[in-house]
Design an enzyme around this catalytic site. Sequence first.
Site, PDB file in Angstrom:
ATOM      1  N   ASP A  50     -24.693 -48.994 -45.487  1.00 25.47           N
ATOM      2  CA  ASP A  50     -25.343 -48.402 -44.312  1.00 25.47           C
ATOM      3  C   ASP A  50     -25.532 -49.433 -43.208  1.00 25.47           C
ATOM      4  OD1 ASP A  50     -27.165 -49.898 -45.734  1.00 25.47           O
ATOM      5  OD2 ASP A  50     -28.866 -48.591 -45.300  1.00 25.47           O
ATOM      6  N   GLU A  51     -24.691 -50.450 -43.184  1.00 25.49           N
ATOM      7  CA  GLU A  51     -24.812 -51.523 -42.190  1.00 25.49           C
ATOM      8  C   GLU A  51     -23.679 -51.432 -41.169  1.00 25.49           C
ATOM      9  OE1 GLU A  51     -25.843 -56.279 -41.940  1.00 25.49           O
ATOM     10  OE2 GLU A  51     -24.827 -55.501 -43.719  1.00 25.49           O
TER      11      GLU A  51
END
Length: 313
Positions: free
Chosen positions: A223-224
């Site tokens: 989720d980066e």
Amino acid sequence: MRKDPAASLFPDEARVRLYDEALNAARIGAWECDLDTERLSWTSGVYALFGYPVGNPLRRASIVDLYVDESRRHMELARAEAIRTGCPITLDTEIRTWRGEARWMRLSINAARENGRTVRVFGCKQDVTADRLSIEQLRRQAETDPLTGLANRAMFQARYREVVDDSLNHGFASALVLIDLDGFKELNDTLGHLAGDACLCEVAQRLRRAFHNAGLISRLGGDEFSIILRAPTDPARIAEVLQRTIVMLSRPLFWNGHRIAVSASIGAALIGRPHRRRIADLFEEADLALYQAKAAGRNRVHLIGDQAQSRAA
């Protein structure tokens, strides 16, 4: 004189027809240009490649205009080199056909010399559009995150070196931004990975719309996400833009009847002027800024660099 074995198998007319059919199947045509008169001669394969009407006059100036600007420059330089040295040259060029269709062409240039002077150039032109499209597709697959369509980590690293490099010339970049979604693991655990994937795709779309002029937007993994900002360059303005990004990313997502709350933490390393820090240092600073944003309560922006200030949404 050694006899051509093909001559006993095919009469002259059939042999010529066979050669023509083979060249057409390979999308190859032959060409030549008389340098004294600039007179062009093409076989049918070149007419087909350029989509050029056979009845139209062949004027070199008109044909050269069908090359895309960069390819035209490369072609003219290669042609001049072949004329000067007499050495054969092959290069790939991009053209627009007579009807405007984009194509890639492999161009070979040979020089015929008489009394030490080049009198004509000639060679082959082959349609390699399909090969180029296949290569481009493979390149996109290698450089693109398959879920979101953003650049992947490998592309980010390659582009990062180009835009913000170790030579201390950081080009047009103003900040390295890292974005991490808050509570993403809980979303996956609660609603499943399909919901998580939908969230990642929506975040990618929002970032594309908000930062369409950025140097690069990528998904580093999980989720980066990361952004190489071109502008603004003023620290206060960068903080303001990233604070608006927090608000934009915090809008809820609706998926399969579920209202999914979205929030993110942002850390940014300001590159500043003059550039005196290495890539690794900038990435470490952005990572530290992201950690500090999460430690301060998440859904926040934290900047590191000259005159940087922490901001919360």
